[in-house]
Motif scaffolding. Sequence first.
Motif, PDB file in Angstrom:
ATOM      1  N   GLU A 133      59.203  37.159 -12.035  1.00  0.00           N
ATOM      2  CA  GLU A 133      60.365  38.056 -11.913  1.00  0.00           C
ATOM      3  C   GLU A 133      60.273  39.119 -12.992  1.00  0.00           C
ATOM      4  O   GLU A 133      59.920  38.819 -14.138  1.00  0.00           O
ATOM      5  CB  GLU A 133      61.676  37.270 -12.070  1.00  0.00           C
ATOM      6  CG  GLU A 133      62.890  38.192 -11.927  1.00  0.00           C
ATOM      7  CD  GLU A 133      64.225  37.443 -11.947  1.00  0.00           C
ATOM      8  OE1 GLU A 133      64.222  36.197 -11.793  1.00  0.00           O
ATOM      9  OE2 GLU A 133      65.257  38.121 -12.123  1.00  0.00           O
TER      10      GLU A 133
ATOM     11  N   ASP B 226      62.470  42.572 -14.736  1.00  0.00           N
ATOM     12  CA  ASP B 226      63.764  43.262 -14.798  1.00  0.00           C
ATOM     13  C   ASP B 226      63.655  44.596 -14.069  1.00  0.00           C
ATOM     14  O   ASP B 226      62.545  45.101 -13.842  1.00  0.00           O
ATOM     15  CB  ASP B 226      64.154  43.525 -16.256  1.00  0.00           C
ATOM     16  CG  ASP B 226      64.461  42.230 -16.990  1.00  0.00           C
ATOM     17  OD1 ASP B 226      64.885  41.253 -16.330  1.00  0.00           O
ATOM     18  OD2 ASP B 226      64.252  42.202 -18.226  1.00  0.00           O
TER      19      ASP B 226
ATOM     20  N   ARG C  41      66.513  40.599  -2.879  1.00  0.00           N
ATOM     21  CA  ARG C  41      65.267  40.165  -3.531  1.00  0.00           C
ATOM     22  C   ARG C  41      64.125  41.050  -3.016  1.00  0.00           C
ATOM     23  O   ARG C  41      63.881  41.124  -1.805  1.00  0.00           O
ATOM     24  CB  ARG C  41      64.995  38.698  -3.218  1.00  0.00           C
ATOM     25  CG  ARG C  41      63.751  38.157  -3.923  1.00  0.00           C
ATOM     26  CD  ARG C  41      63.484  36.714  -3.550  1.00  0.00           C
ATOM     27  NE  ARG C  41      62.224  36.263  -4.105  1.00  0.00           N
ATOM     28  CZ  ARG C  41      62.104  35.382  -5.101  1.00  0.00           C
ATOM     29  NH1 ARG C  41      63.177  34.845  -5.636  1.00  0.00           N
ATOM     30  NH2 ARG C  41      60.912  35.024  -5.556  1.00  0.00           N
TER      31      ARG C  41
ATOM     32  N   GLU D 198      60.222  41.655  -3.207  1.00  0.00           N
ATOM     33  CA  GLU D 198      58.882  41.182  -3.593  1.00  0.00           C
ATOM     34  C   GLU D 198      57.926  42.352  -3.403  1.00  0.00           C
ATOM     35  O   GLU D 198      57.939  42.999  -2.347  1.00  0.00           O
ATOM     36  CB  GLU D 198      58.420  40.040  -2.682  1.00  0.00           C
ATOM     37  CG  GLU D 198      59.167  38.747  -2.832  1.00  0.00           C
ATOM     38  CD  GLU D 198      58.587  37.841  -3.934  1.00  0.00           C
ATOM     39  OE1 GLU D 198      57.552  38.199  -4.552  1.00  0.00           O
ATOM     40  OE2 GLU D 198      59.196  36.783  -4.171  1.00  0.00           O
TER      41      GLU D 198
ATOM     42  N   ALA E 296      55.092  41.004  -8.273  1.00  0.00           N
ATOM     43  CA  ALA E 296      56.297  40.588  -8.987  1.00  0.00           C
ATOM     44  C   ALA E 296      57.458  40.586  -8.007  1.00  0.00           C
ATOM     45  O   ALA E 296      57.322  41.029  -6.856  1.00  0.00           O
ATOM     46  CB  ALA E 296      56.605  41.559 -10.135  1.00  0.00           C
ATOM     47  N   HIS E 297      58.608  40.070  -8.456  1.00  0.00           N
ATOM     48  CA  HIS E 297      59.834  40.278  -7.690  1.00  0.00           C
ATOM     49  C   HIS E 297      60.944  40.716  -8.635  1.00  0.00           C
ATOM     50  O   HIS E 297      60.901  40.458  -9.841  1.00  0.00           O
ATOM     51  CB  HIS E 297      60.221  39.044  -6.875  1.00  0.00           C
ATOM     52  CG  HIS E 297      60.678  37.863  -7.678  1.00  0.00           C
ATOM     53  ND1 HIS E 297      59.821  36.942  -8.210  1.00  0.00           N
ATOM     54  CD2 HIS E 297      61.926  37.463  -8.032  1.00  0.00           C
ATOM     55  CE1 HIS E 297      60.513  36.014  -8.860  1.00  0.00           C
ATOM     56  NE2 HIS E 297      61.790  36.308  -8.759  1.00  0.00           N
ATOM     57  N   LEU E 298      61.907  41.434  -8.059  1.00  0.00           N
ATOM     58  CA  LEU E 298      63.055  41.919  -8.820  1.00  0.00           C
ATOM     59  C   LEU E 298      64.248  41.960  -7.878  1.00  0.00           C
ATOM     60  O   LEU E 298      64.095  41.704  -6.669  1.00  0.00           O
ATOM     61  CB  LEU E 298      62.772  43.291  -9.439  1.00  0.00           C
ATOM     62  CG  LEU E 298      62.555  44.479  -8.505  1.00  0.00           C
ATOM     63  CD1 LEU E 298      62.814  45.785  -9.281  1.00  0.00           C
ATOM     64  CD2 LEU E 298      61.129  44.530  -7.970  1.00  0.00           C
ATOM     65  N   PHE E 299      65.419  42.255  -8.427  1.00  0.00           N
ATOM     66  CA  PHE E 299      66.640  42.257  -7.612  1.00  0.00           C
ATOM     67  C   PHE E 299      67.335  43.603  -7.738  1.00  0.00           C
ATOM     68  O   PHE E 299      67.392  44.187  -8.838  1.00  0.00           O
ATOM     69  CB  PHE E 299      67.574  41.124  -8.068  1.00  0.00           C
ATOM     70  CG  PHE E 299      66.987  39.758  -7.826  1.00  0.00           C
ATOM     71  CD1 PHE E 299      67.165  39.112  -6.601  1.00  0.00           C
ATOM     72  CD2 PHE E 299      66.221  39.126  -8.805  1.00  0.00           C
ATOM     73  CE1 PHE E 299      66.604  37.859  -6.359  1.00  0.00           C
ATOM     74  CE2 PHE E 299      65.656  37.872  -8.574  1.00  0.00           C
ATOM     75  CZ  PHE E 299      65.846  37.238  -7.353  1.00  0.00           C
TER      76      PHE E 299
ATOM     77  N   TYR F 185      67.037  50.050  -7.185  1.00  0.00           N
ATOM     78  CA  TYR F 185      65.951  49.309  -7.842  1.00  0.00           C
ATOM     79  C   TYR F 185      64.956  50.298  -8.426  1.00  0.00           C
ATOM     80  O   TYR F 185      64.911  51.479  -8.025  1.00  0.00           O
ATOM     81  CB  TYR F 185      65.249  48.359  -6.848  1.00  0.00           C
ATOM     82  CG  TYR F 185      64.364  49.082  -5.857  1.00  0.00           C
ATOM     83  CD1 TYR F 185      64.865  49.587  -4.663  1.00  0.00           C
ATOM     84  CD2 TYR F 185      63.015  49.309  -6.141  1.00  0.00           C
ATOM     85  CE1 TYR F 185      64.057  50.279  -3.782  1.00  0.00           C
ATOM     86  CE2 TYR F 185      62.200  50.001  -5.257  1.00  0.00           C
ATOM     87  CZ  TYR F 185      62.724  50.481  -4.086  1.00  0.00           C
ATOM     88  OH  TYR F 185      61.923  51.183  -3.211  1.00  0.00           O
TER      89      TYR F 185
END
Length: 302
Positions: free
Chosen positions: A125, A127, A159, A161, A184-187, A194
């Motif tokens: 994850e 930021d 989410r 990805e 990676a993943h982020l929200f 984003y």
Amino acid sequence: MTDYLATPGGLVPAEQRDREEEITRRVLESFEGCADPRLQEVLQSLVRHLHGFVREVRLTEQEWNAGIEFLTRTGHITDMRRQEFILLSDVLGASMQTVTVNNEVHGDATEATVFGPFFVENSPEIDLGGDLAFGAVGQPCWVEGTVTDTAGKPVSGARIEVWEADEDGFYDTQYGDDRMAARAHLFSDADGRYRFWGLTPTPYPIPHDGPVGGLLEMTGRSPMRASHLHFMVSAPALRTLVTHIFVCGDVFLDSDSVFGVKESLVKDFQEQPPGTPTPDGRDLGERSWSRVRFDIVLAPGS
Ligand code: BEZ
Ligand code: FE
């Protein structure tokens, strides 16, 4: 005098046509007792198309054998790390057709494209504004946008990805060690926005050292994929989107080996000369960088 009938494969004597139709009829009938109506529908349709194909091209026994031998080699090279059958489906456009059938047009929802073989679970994850490179080589690329639904409402906490090849055209999983890089993943934030640092995508070939590569070579087709960055975006009550964005001006846009390119997914990756201030104040020294905007619209879930 023999009665000839025109078929898609040419003139066929009526008696011959009857014999061929009789085989198809008997095979279709063999599935009549199938307890699962969907399985029956799929198999009977498959038989109709398969028999239609054999009859249309007047398939020779030598060609049938070559096909079986090709599929046998496709099976032999397939293991936990390599899925040659999916690759075959990809280069025949069957994967993309299945994606298209299963992601029906819905307002201005972002178009889907092929998943590809390089997604892995448990990506790190990051930021908002974080960097997915984790040591992968390539030109830094600032990626930003919003996630909304088809009514234009921001989707917070989606989410996202993201995964991509490095500038040498390899995904981390292709190095044969345990590295996890360029993924990676982020929200999305409360306003559905984003942003992150990725790598400017570069073109690379699909794995082409197996039977599918041989097929491409025999037919004069290139294994190259147009440069792209993969996304998978999910949020409650909305349809999960699997897609990529492509680089405007890429030479492989019109010949992508897996037919994944859609006009709406081609984005302007703007080159930024060395010294251009970055959006987040990151100091890239003498390095050039690029930036792209991708606004994501999610269709309602089913
Ligand atoms: C890819 O996007 O990396 C990919 C997609 C389909 C087949 C092979 C590779
Ligand atoms: Fe890819």
